[in-house]
Design an enzyme around this catalytic site. Structure first.
Site, PDB file in Angstrom:
ATOM      1  N   GLU A 220      -9.382  -3.964  -4.678  1.00 10.31           N
ATOM      2  CA  GLU A 220     -10.658  -3.820  -5.376  1.00 10.31           C
ATOM      3  C   GLU A 220     -10.576  -2.841  -6.541  1.00 10.31           C
ATOM      4  O   GLU A 220     -11.171  -3.057  -7.596  1.00 10.31           O
ATOM      5  CB  GLU A 220     -11.743  -3.389  -4.385  1.00 10.31           C
ATOM      6  CG  GLU A 220     -12.169  -4.471  -3.397  1.00 10.31           C
ATOM      7  CD  GLU A 220     -11.209  -4.712  -2.239  1.00 10.31           C
ATOM      8  OE1 GLU A 220     -10.244  -3.926  -2.079  1.00 10.31           O
ATOM      9  OE2 GLU A 220     -11.396  -5.701  -1.498  1.00 10.31           O
TER      10      GLU A 220
ATOM     11  N   LYS B 103      -0.301 -18.999  10.767  1.00  8.34           N
ATOM     12  CA  LYS B 103      -1.738 -18.790  10.922  1.00  8.34           C
ATOM     13  C   LYS B 103      -2.350 -20.030  11.569  1.00  8.34           C
ATOM     14  O   LYS B 103      -2.053 -21.151  11.162  1.00  8.34           O
ATOM     15  CB  LYS B 103      -2.354 -18.510   9.543  1.00  8.34           C
ATOM     16  CG  LYS B 103      -3.708 -17.868   9.583  1.00  8.34           C
ATOM     17  CD  LYS B 103      -4.053 -17.171   8.277  1.00  8.34           C
ATOM     18  CE  LYS B 103      -5.462 -16.623   8.347  1.00  8.34           C
ATOM     19  NZ  LYS B 103      -5.796 -15.762   7.228  1.00  8.34           N
TER      20      LYS B 103
ATOM     21  N   ARG C 165     -14.943   0.491  -2.385  1.00  5.25           N
ATOM     22  CA  ARG C 165     -13.581   0.957  -2.624  1.00  5.25           C
ATOM     23  C   ARG C 165     -13.348   1.387  -4.077  1.00  5.25           C
ATOM     24  O   ARG C 165     -12.481   2.191  -4.356  1.00  5.25           O
ATOM     25  CB  ARG C 165     -12.600  -0.200  -2.363  1.00  5.25           C
ATOM     26  CG  ARG C 165     -12.249  -0.454  -0.957  1.00  5.25           C
ATOM     27  CD  ARG C 165     -10.997   0.333  -0.610  1.00  5.25           C
ATOM     28  NE  ARG C 165     -10.848   0.438   0.810  1.00  5.25           N
ATOM     29  CZ  ARG C 165      -9.994  -0.295   1.537  1.00  5.25           C
ATOM     30  NH1 ARG C 165      -9.190  -1.137   0.941  1.00  5.25           N
ATOM     31  NH2 ARG C 165      -9.940  -0.127   2.830  1.00  5.25           N
TER      32      ARG C 165
HETATM   33  C1  TPP Z   1     -11.049  -4.067   1.420  1.00  3.27           C
HETATM   34  C2  TPP Z   1     -11.198  -5.469   1.927  1.00  3.27           C
HETATM   35  N1  TPP Z   1     -11.203  -6.507   1.068  1.00  3.27           N
HETATM   36  C3  TPP Z   1     -11.342  -7.771   1.523  1.00  3.27           C
HETATM   37  C4  TPP Z   1     -11.472  -8.014   2.860  1.00  3.27           C
HETATM   38  C5  TPP Z   1     -11.719  -9.426   3.374  1.00  3.27           C
HETATM   39  N2  TPP Z   1     -10.612  -9.905   4.181  1.00  3.27           N
HETATM   40  C6  TPP Z   1     -10.663  -9.907   5.535  1.00  3.27           C
HETATM   41  S1  TPP Z   1      -9.289 -10.493   6.224  1.00  3.27           S
HETATM   42  C7  TPP Z   1      -8.592 -10.783   4.740  1.00  3.27           C
HETATM   43  C8  TPP Z   1      -7.240 -11.394   4.647  1.00  3.27           C
HETATM   44  C9  TPP Z   1      -6.230 -10.575   5.313  1.00  3.27           C
HETATM   45  O1  TPP Z   1      -5.018 -11.230   5.210  1.00  3.27           O
HETATM   46  P1  TPP Z   1      -3.810 -10.756   6.106  1.00  3.27           P
HETATM   47  O2  TPP Z   1      -3.753  -9.281   6.107  1.00  3.27           O
HETATM   48  O3  TPP Z   1      -2.598 -11.456   5.627  1.00  3.27           O
HETATM   49  O4  TPP Z   1      -4.223 -11.205   7.557  1.00  3.27           O
HETATM   50  P2  TPP Z   1      -4.290 -12.689   8.185  1.00  3.27           P
HETATM   51  O5  TPP Z   1      -5.728 -13.037   8.293  1.00  3.27           O
HETATM   52  O6  TPP Z   1      -3.529 -13.622   7.306  1.00  3.27           O
HETATM   53  O7  TPP Z   1      -3.672 -12.537   9.512  1.00  3.27           O
HETATM   54  C10 TPP Z   1      -9.445 -10.411   3.702  1.00  3.27           C
HETATM   55  C11 TPP Z   1      -9.148 -10.558   2.266  1.00  3.27           C
HETATM   56  C12 TPP Z   1     -11.481  -6.903   3.722  1.00  3.27           C
HETATM   57  N3  TPP Z   1     -11.650  -7.037   5.034  1.00  3.27           N
HETATM   58  N4  TPP Z   1     -11.331  -5.651   3.232  1.00  3.27           N
END
Ligand code: TPP
Length: 635
Positions: A361, A282, A389
């Site tokens: 959630e 990342k 959700r």
């Molecule tokens: C239902 C939901 N909960 C929380 C989020 C907030 N959120 C956006 S990106 C993210 C992290 C995603 O992590 P990953 O899938 O590993 O992607 P990365 O950013 O590490 O590439 C979160 C928790 C969201 N978008 N949707």
């Protein structure tokens, strides 16, 4: 000097480049990301990590005929840059500009709208089955992060995909990070794969086996069996195979050639869905983001001014810390947002009483319900948009059993740049319809503390929604007190009209009242801090005394606070009171700064003044013409 990127208008242009040009392109893309996103704000680190993966996906697949679905969509900026949206890239997340997520309205290369996590595999599987049923042959690819794959929906979809066995490619973009480090046993398993020395040796070995392979299914099967025997001894990757996928990887996610090889294999594979495990870093290529991926997950837009006033989220967390120290029954649950909810400070002192449950959630709410059955007081710290959700869990697992769970709902109302998928403009509607649930919103950061204290003491489910904002700069009381449940507060007296404002709308209502005074209209302003129960006594009193009421909320008008007020007055047969409701009309709120959007919906002082004036025809000479057509009103 001209850039390769200048000549990339679609994935077809990309396909003309040599491997060394692709490397140069990757560097240019990183440059573009850093320059633009540090100005517009947005998800920088996630995008820096998928530069090579995005190039390889567009090399191997034929978008838009093949469907590439980016989970969450926050890491789709490189995809946007390669699919004809570079010219508009500087408008990212701005009012009227490119979305920070994927959106079919924006491009045929975005086959599905995203913003919330863990939807990609379900959507991709639906598309794959639609393809099969209609006798077509395009490819469907879901790209999902190691954070998003821990979400319940993703696991439900993998379960069905493995069972159906339809052709589908799932690419796991494994960087070990959600916003914070990914949590859970699945994350541990992935970490083992990434960090185990034996595994790294094995990876070299299996890579040789893999890359030497002709692409035919038969040979693949045979080699798979040999590889599996070898792998199962040392690698905990068999879970994906057991789920019914052909596992390919792990692949170095910054090596375009390796990525292309793996994706080509996945594309050619016919027998069952393929799972490509890609390991990325990342923030790759930009040192500040690599070394602090948590901060650079989402960088703020460059805007004038600095702040000294704490945000609501910060005041929330400070209060939680204080209450956690005072009451051993208090525990806090966050679905993957410890940073956004500012809970790190609580976690540091009470690591056993703060639970990051992952992007889950639904589980977060029912987990809290379970804790509440045994004398604990859980605070579920959650964004308004993500609580959607867990609607059934709030009803079925918490409220139906009347369990004392506190819902601290951050980002209630208009959130701004994240746009349509993230606006927190429905919670008052979807929460006030639930029996047993108290629904509240503080007028300022000081009241947030007291409401939190009240919720913890209430012994009932209670929701507190607060905005994505800094506070009003109000001094914080050092002693907390309970606020009588269902009691509103008159913050200004006036005989001509009563403004019943909830939460963040109290401040602009007060300002509007001051402006109205210069037109000789004296407004009462009520801090309607409980959307449920309503302060029936005060409401009826105002209806009788003042006769002109205006409700103001940063929430959908449909089913919102205003509609509860109207319903109550109707039921009490208070027919001679004129009521106007200000809020969000029946549409999705686009992206833009909060100021722009509040002005658009008439939810700032100016908009409130204009609406109030319509109740006083004698005062409206001319000025009404300025009222925007979009202002949502219910009379
Ligand atoms: C239902 C939901 N909960 C929380 C989020 C907030 N959120 C956006 S990106 C993210 C992290 C995603 O992590 P990953 O899938 O590993 O992607 P990365 O950013 O590490 O590439 C979160 C928790 C969201 N978008 N949707």
């Amino acid at each position: 000097m001209s850039k390769l990127l200048d000549n990339i208008n679609s994935p077809a242009d990309l396909k003309k480049l040599t491997q060394s040009e692709l490397k140069q392109l990757a560097a240019e893309l990183r440059q573009e990301l850093v320059t633009t996103v540090t100005t517009t704000g947005g998800h920088l680190a996630s995008n820096l990590g998928v530069v090579e993966l995005t190039i390889a996906l567009h090399q191997v697949f034929d978008s838009p005929r093949d469907k590439i679905i980016w989970d969450v969509g926050h890491q789709s900026y490189v995809h946007k840059l390669l699919t004809g949206r570079r010219e508009r890239f500087a408008s990212l997340r701005q009012y009227g500009g490119l979305s920070g997520f994927t959106s079919p309205d924006e491009s045929p290369h975005d086959p599905f709208g995203t913003g919330h996590a863990s939807t990609s595999v379900s959507a991709a599987l639906g598309m794959a089955i639609a393809r099969d049923l209609s006798g077509d042959h395009y490819q469907v690819v879901a790209v999902i992060g190691d954070g998003a794959i821990t979400g319940g929906m993703a696991l439900e979809a993998l379960n069905q995909a493995g069972h159906l066995g339809s052709r589908l490619v799932v690419v796991l973009n494994d960087n070990g990070m959600s916003i914070s480090p990914t949590v859970g046993s699945l994350a541990k398993l992935l970490n083992k794969v990434r960090f185990d020395r034996r595994y790294r040796l094995a990876k070299e070995e299996s890579k040789r086996i893999l890359t030497a392979l002709p692409l035919g299914d038969k040979l693949w099967e045979v080699s798979q069996q040999a590889r599996d025997r070898f792998k199962s001894l040392v690698m905990p990757t068999m879970i994906w195979e057991e789920l019914g996928f052909a596992y390919i990887g792990p692949v170095d996610g910054h090596n375009i050639t390796d990525l292309e090889t793996a994706l080509n294999q996945a594309r050619e594979y016919q027998l069952k869905p393929a799972f490509v495990h890609v390991v990325t870093t990342k923030g790759k290529g930009y040192r500040p983001a690599e070394s602090n991926a948590v901060y650079f997950h989402g960088v703020p837009a460059k805007r004038a001014g600095t702040r000294e006033i704490p945000t609501y989220s910060e005041v929330f967390a400070q209060t939680v810390l204080r209450l956690t120290r005072e009451d051993s029954r208090l525990v806090t649950v966050t679905p993957a947002m410890p940073e956004g909810n500012c809970l790190s400070m609580v976690e540091a002192e009470f690591p056993k009483r703060v639970f990051d449950v992952g992007i889950c959630e639904q589980h977060a709410v029912t987990f809290a319900a379970g804790l509440a059955t045994h004398g604990f007081i859980p605070i579920v710290a959650i964004y308004s948009t993500f609580l959607q959700r867990a609607f059934d869990q709030v009803i079925h697992d918490v409220c139906l059993q009347n369990l004392p769970v506190v819902f601290a709902i951050d980002r209630g109302g208009i959130v701004g740049d994240d746009g349509k998928t993230h606006q927190g403009t429905f919670d008052i509607s979807y929460l006030t319809l639930i029996p047993n649930l108290i629904v509240s919103a503080p007028k300022d950061e000081n009241e947030l503390q007291h409401l939190l204290f009240t919720a913890v003491k209430s012994g009932q489910p209670m929701a507190i929604r607060y905005p994505r904002d800094i506070g009003l700069g109000i001094e914080l009381d050092t002693t907390l007190h309970e606020i009588p449940i269902g009691k509103w507060e008159i913050v200004r007296h006036g005989k001509d009209v009563a403004l019943l404002a909830i939460g963040a709308m109290v401040a602009p209502a007060l300002k509007a009242a001051q402006e109205l005074a210069s037109s000789n209209i004296e407004a009462t302003v009520v801090n309607a801090r409980f959307a449920k129960p309503l302060d029936a006594e005060l409401l009826i009193d105002l209806a009788h005394r003042i006769k002109r009421l205006v409700t103001v909320e940063e929430n959908a008008l449909s089913g919102g606070f205003g509609s509860s007020v109207i319903k109550y007055l109707q039921d009490s047969e208070t027919y001679d009171t004129q009521v106007r409701s200000l809020g969000i009309p029946d549409e999705f709120v686009e992206q833009g700064t909060q100021a722009i959007l509040r002005a658009k919906y008439g939810l700032d002082a100016k908009g409130i003044v204009q609406q109030v004036l319509t109740l006083f025809p004698e005062h409206t000479s001319g000025s009404l013409l300025e009222v925007e057509g979009k202002v949502g009103t219910v009379s």
